[in-house]
Design a protein around this motif. Structure first.
Motif, PDB file in Angstrom:
ATOM      1  N   PHE A  22       0.799  -1.226   0.000  1.00  0.00           N
ATOM      2  CA  PHE A  22       0.000   0.000   0.000  1.00  0.00           C
ATOM      3  C   PHE A  22       0.831   1.275   0.000  1.00  0.00           C
ATOM      4  O   PHE A  22       0.334   2.341   0.353  1.00  0.00           O
ATOM      5  CB  PHE A  22      -0.975   0.022   1.192  1.00  0.00           C
ATOM      6  CG  PHE A  22      -1.844  -1.191   1.305  1.00  0.00           C
ATOM      7  CD1 PHE A  22      -2.924  -1.363   0.448  1.00  0.00           C
ATOM      8  CD2 PHE A  22      -1.571  -2.167   2.248  1.00  0.00           C
ATOM      9  CE1 PHE A  22      -3.734  -2.490   0.539  1.00  0.00           C
ATOM     10  CE2 PHE A  22      -2.370  -3.298   2.348  1.00  0.00           C
ATOM     11  CZ  PHE A  22      -3.451  -3.464   1.478  1.00  0.00           C
ATOM     12  N   GLY A  23       2.117   1.170  -0.373  1.00  0.00           N
ATOM     13  CA  GLY A  23       2.963   2.350  -0.462  1.00  0.00           C
ATOM     14  C   GLY A  23       3.792   2.620   0.767  1.00  0.00           C
ATOM     15  O   GLY A  23       4.483   3.644   0.828  1.00  0.00           O
ATOM     16  N   ILE A  24       3.780   1.715   1.749  1.00  0.00           N
ATOM     17  CA  ILE A  24       4.638   1.883   2.920  1.00  0.00           C
ATOM     18  C   ILE A  24       6.108   1.794   2.516  1.00  0.00           C
ATOM     19  O   ILE A  24       6.979   2.414   3.117  1.00  0.00           O
ATOM     20  CB  ILE A  24       4.312   0.815   3.988  1.00  0.00           C
ATOM     21  CG1 ILE A  24       2.897   1.025   4.516  1.00  0.00           C
ATOM     22  CG2 ILE A  24       5.316   0.862   5.141  1.00  0.00           C
ATOM     23  CD1 ILE A  24       2.433  -0.068   5.455  1.00  0.00           C
ATOM     24  N   CYS A  25       6.364   1.023   1.479  1.00  0.00           N
ATOM     25  CA  CYS A  25       7.710   0.857   0.935  1.00  0.00           C
ATOM     26  C   CYS A  25       7.640   1.012  -0.581  1.00  0.00           C
ATOM     27  O   CYS A  25       6.612   0.712  -1.195  1.00  0.00           O
ATOM     28  CB  CYS A  25       8.244  -0.521   1.322  1.00  0.00           C
ATOM     29  SG  CYS A  25       9.864  -0.943   0.629  1.00  0.00           S
ATOM     30  N   THR A  26       8.719   1.484  -1.194  1.00  0.00           N
ATOM     31  CA  THR A  26       8.774   1.596  -2.650  1.00  0.00           C
ATOM     32  C   THR A  26      10.060   0.964  -3.168  1.00  0.00           C
ATOM     33  O   THR A  26      11.138   1.172  -2.604  1.00  0.00           O
ATOM     34  CB  THR A  26       8.703   3.066  -3.099  1.00  0.00           C
ATOM     35  OG1 THR A  26       7.486   3.643  -2.620  1.00  0.00           O
ATOM     36  CG2 THR A  26       8.725   3.170  -4.623  1.00  0.00           C
ATOM     37  N   LEU A  27       9.917   0.186  -4.228  1.00  0.00           N
ATOM     38  CA  LEU A  27      11.046  -0.442  -4.909  1.00  0.00           C
ATOM     39  C   LEU A  27      11.367   0.376  -6.155  1.00  0.00           C
ATOM     40  O   LEU A  27      10.507   0.565  -7.019  1.00  0.00           O
ATOM     41  CB  LEU A  27      10.698  -1.879  -5.289  1.00  0.00           C
ATOM     42  CG  LEU A  27      11.625  -2.613  -6.266  1.00  0.00           C
ATOM     43  CD1 LEU A  27      13.025  -2.751  -5.680  1.00  0.00           C
ATOM     44  CD2 LEU A  27      11.055  -3.978  -6.633  1.00  0.00           C
TER      45      LEU A  27
END
Length: 246
Positions: free
Chosen positions: A234-239
């Protein structure tokens, strides 16, 4: 477009790099436990997705920037089977924890930890097939300079993978994450690590760090092409993925 994070500091006095080094040396003994608990162990899956992207390219020399205690480096060594993997960080305290883990796993012939200023790397141009960074580049005092250094030491056509904590862009996760990062994160982090500043600092760096399309532009200006990003959980982390211009 440039990005600098000079205003965000974990302590009141001293240079940015010295502050970050002192902070991470201080929390090194509890860093792994806190990371896994605060993310409900989801951080392991984020790392795995980032490394899986590199598997198709079979990099034999890998540099893990801001390697910390080496979780990402260890997983990369196990999944990618490179000839050599170098973990670079400014915190000897964090890397000492990493060295013990590497020795326990018998990976010391593959993984080496080296103290480096990530804004002024000592490696020659084009030294690595791949460069990785997990949850560390938001601590750079000068993101543009750090990314240019990462590009410089990458071989022509080599690949960059970055995993970074970010703020969810949509309701209700944006609001829930804001509540979590302003209450649970600093309080629990302070109780376990005994550091009054570290996890409040973490929250501030997440909020200030450039995200999504803006980060794509910064990567391109640093010399990368084929830039892409993928939001996780849900966008807590981005690759983020990119390739050095050939």
């Amino acid at each position: 477009m440039t990005y600098q994070q000079e205003a965000i500091k974990p302590y009141n006095d001293g240079a940015k790099a010295e502050q970050v080094e002192a902070m991470f040396d201080n929390i090194a003994p509890t860093y792994d436990t806190l990371n896994h608990r605060l993310s409900w162990n989801i951080d392991k899956g984020w790392r795995r997705k980032a490394i899986a992207f590199l598997q198709q390219y079979k990099p034999q020399t890998v540099l893990d920037i801001a390697t910390g205690t080496g979780d990402f480096a260890i997983m990369a060594a196990q999944m990618l089977k490179p000839q050599r993997l170098t973990g670079a960080d400014i915190s000897e305290g964090m890397m000492e924890v990493g060295r013990k883990k590497v020795a326990q796993l018998g990976l010391q012939d593959v993984i080496a930890f080296e103290k480096e200023d990530c804004l002024n790397l000592s490696y020659a141009d084009g030294s690595f097939d791949a460069v990785t960074a997990a949850f560390g580049i938001r601590n750079f005092a000068d993101l543009d300079k750090g990314l240019k250094e990462m590009c410089r030491v990458l071989k022509s056509g080599g690949h960059l993978v970055i995993v970074e904590l970010t703020t969810p862009p949509r309701f209700p996760m944006k609001q829930l994450f804001g509540l979590y990062s302003h209450t649970v994160l600093p309080v629990y982090g302070r109780l376990v690590s005994k550091d009054k500043s570290a996890y409040s600092y973490l929250r501030r760096t997440i909020e200030a760090f450039p995200q999504g399309e803006r980060m794509m532009e910064i990567l391109k200006q640093a010399g990368f092409q084929h830039t892409a990003f993928r939001r996780l959980t849900f966008g807590i982390c981005t690759l983020y993925t990119a390739q050095k211009n050939g």
